[in-house]
Design an enzyme around this catalytic site. Structure first.
Site, PDB file in Angstrom:
ATOM      1  N   SER A 176       0.855  -1.183   0.000  1.00 58.23           N
ATOM      2  CA  SER A 176       0.000   0.000   0.000  1.00 58.23           C
ATOM      3  C   SER A 176       0.888   1.230   0.000  1.00 58.23           C
ATOM      4  O   SER A 176       2.023   1.187   0.505  1.00 58.23           O
ATOM      5  CB  SER A 176      -0.889   0.018   1.247  1.00 58.23           C
ATOM      6  OG  SER A 176      -1.559   1.259   1.380  1.00 58.23           O
ATOM      7  N   TYR A 195      -2.710  -1.573  10.446  1.00 60.06           N
ATOM      8  CA  TYR A 195      -2.692  -1.917   9.015  1.00 60.06           C
ATOM      9  C   TYR A 195      -1.490  -1.284   8.328  1.00 60.06           C
ATOM     10  O   TYR A 195      -0.742  -1.951   7.604  1.00 60.06           O
ATOM     11  CB  TYR A 195      -3.983  -1.440   8.345  1.00 60.06           C
ATOM     12  CG  TYR A 195      -3.971  -1.552   6.836  1.00 60.06           C
ATOM     13  CD1 TYR A 195      -4.347  -2.734   6.203  1.00 60.06           C
ATOM     14  CD2 TYR A 195      -3.573  -0.472   6.040  1.00 60.06           C
ATOM     15  CE1 TYR A 195      -4.332  -2.834   4.818  1.00 60.06           C
ATOM     16  CE2 TYR A 195      -3.554  -0.567   4.660  1.00 60.06           C
ATOM     17  CZ  TYR A 195      -3.937  -1.748   4.047  1.00 60.06           C
ATOM     18  OH  TYR A 195      -3.907  -1.846   2.664  1.00 60.06           O
TER      19      TYR A 195
END
Length: 251
Positions: free
Chosen positions: A138, A151
């Protein structure tokens, strides 16, 4: 990475970016096998893409990984591309109490899962030509989103692991790739209708174009600012980014 003639296994292929990558690569003449925990989602994708296959997998369960590894190698001996895409994203409270179950689940799924999956398949992949191990991380691996601190941390850790693995495999047939999406319209964090997020089909088109080059990092334009994290000045960038996101989410 070559874009045709592969046998590709994609974790988390039942929805979102995983499904998008699976369908795009399927259309380019690859044999694609998707996996995930939700059989209904897998069946839906396979029905919409004749010739695609699916295997149920719980990426958080080592026994499931072991079982799927044996089946994958036995049923698809030409398998040469692994795309570690499965992941979960939930809001947390880095400024207060972190829910222990959320933390363990996120780390197990996002970090330990792809490490275990790749480890189980490396010996096979070392024997294949045009072998690839790819990971979906990400843009938050480079600039964390404070509202999803755990996360973001798993993606930063996975980025670090990828760099180490790439070095360790430098003299093998395996190319190690990192796909680092920006905010994309998927089910993660209920982002399907988020205007600020990149449309999924647009991301997939641009990511596939980069995937077909010699690049080791698959970055679309929207992710490049994050990848250019300015080192010692990163706190200013991170603070500014999170202030902007909190204002937007509050509005």
């Amino acid at each position: 990475m070559k874009l045709t003639g592969n046998t590709i296994f994609i974790t988390g292929g039942g929805s979102g970016i995983g499904r998008g990558l699976a369908e795009a690569l399927h259309k380019r003449g690859n044999k694609v096998i998707i996996s995930g925990r939700r059989r209904g989602h897998l069946d839906e994708v396979v029905a919409a893409n004749p010739g695609m296959s699916a295997i149920e997998l719980d990426i958080a369960d080592p026994a499931s990984i072991e079982k799927v590894t044996a089946k994958l190698i036995a049923d698809y001996p030409d398998f040469n591309v692994l795309i570690n895409n499965a992941g979960i994203m939930q809001p947390d409270q880095a400024g207060g109490h972190i829910d222990d179950a959320l933390m363990v689940s996120t780390i197990t799924t996002n970090l330990m899962g792809p490490i275990r999956m790749t480890s189980a398949l490396l010996d096979h992949l070392k024997t294949r030509n045009d072998a690839v191990v790819a990971y979906t991380t990400s843009a938050l691996a480079f600039v964390p989103l404070a509202a999803t601190a755990v996360y973001s941390s798993t993606k930063a850790a996975l980025h670090s692991y990828i760099l180490s693995q790439s070095f360790m495999l430098r003299n093998t047939k395996i190319q190690v790739l990192e796909i680092a999406p920006p905010w994309v319209r998927t089910d993660l964090m209920n982002s399907r209708e988020a205007e600020q997020a990149m449309p999924l089909d647009a991301f997939i088109d641009k990511a596939i174009a980069v995937l077909g080059t010699e690049a080791d990092e698959i970055l679309v334009e929207r992710a490049k600012l994050f990848r250019g994290n300015p080192g010692p000045e990163e706190r200013n960038l991170v603070n500014g980014f999170n202030a902007q996101m909190m204002e937007m989410l509050a509005g």
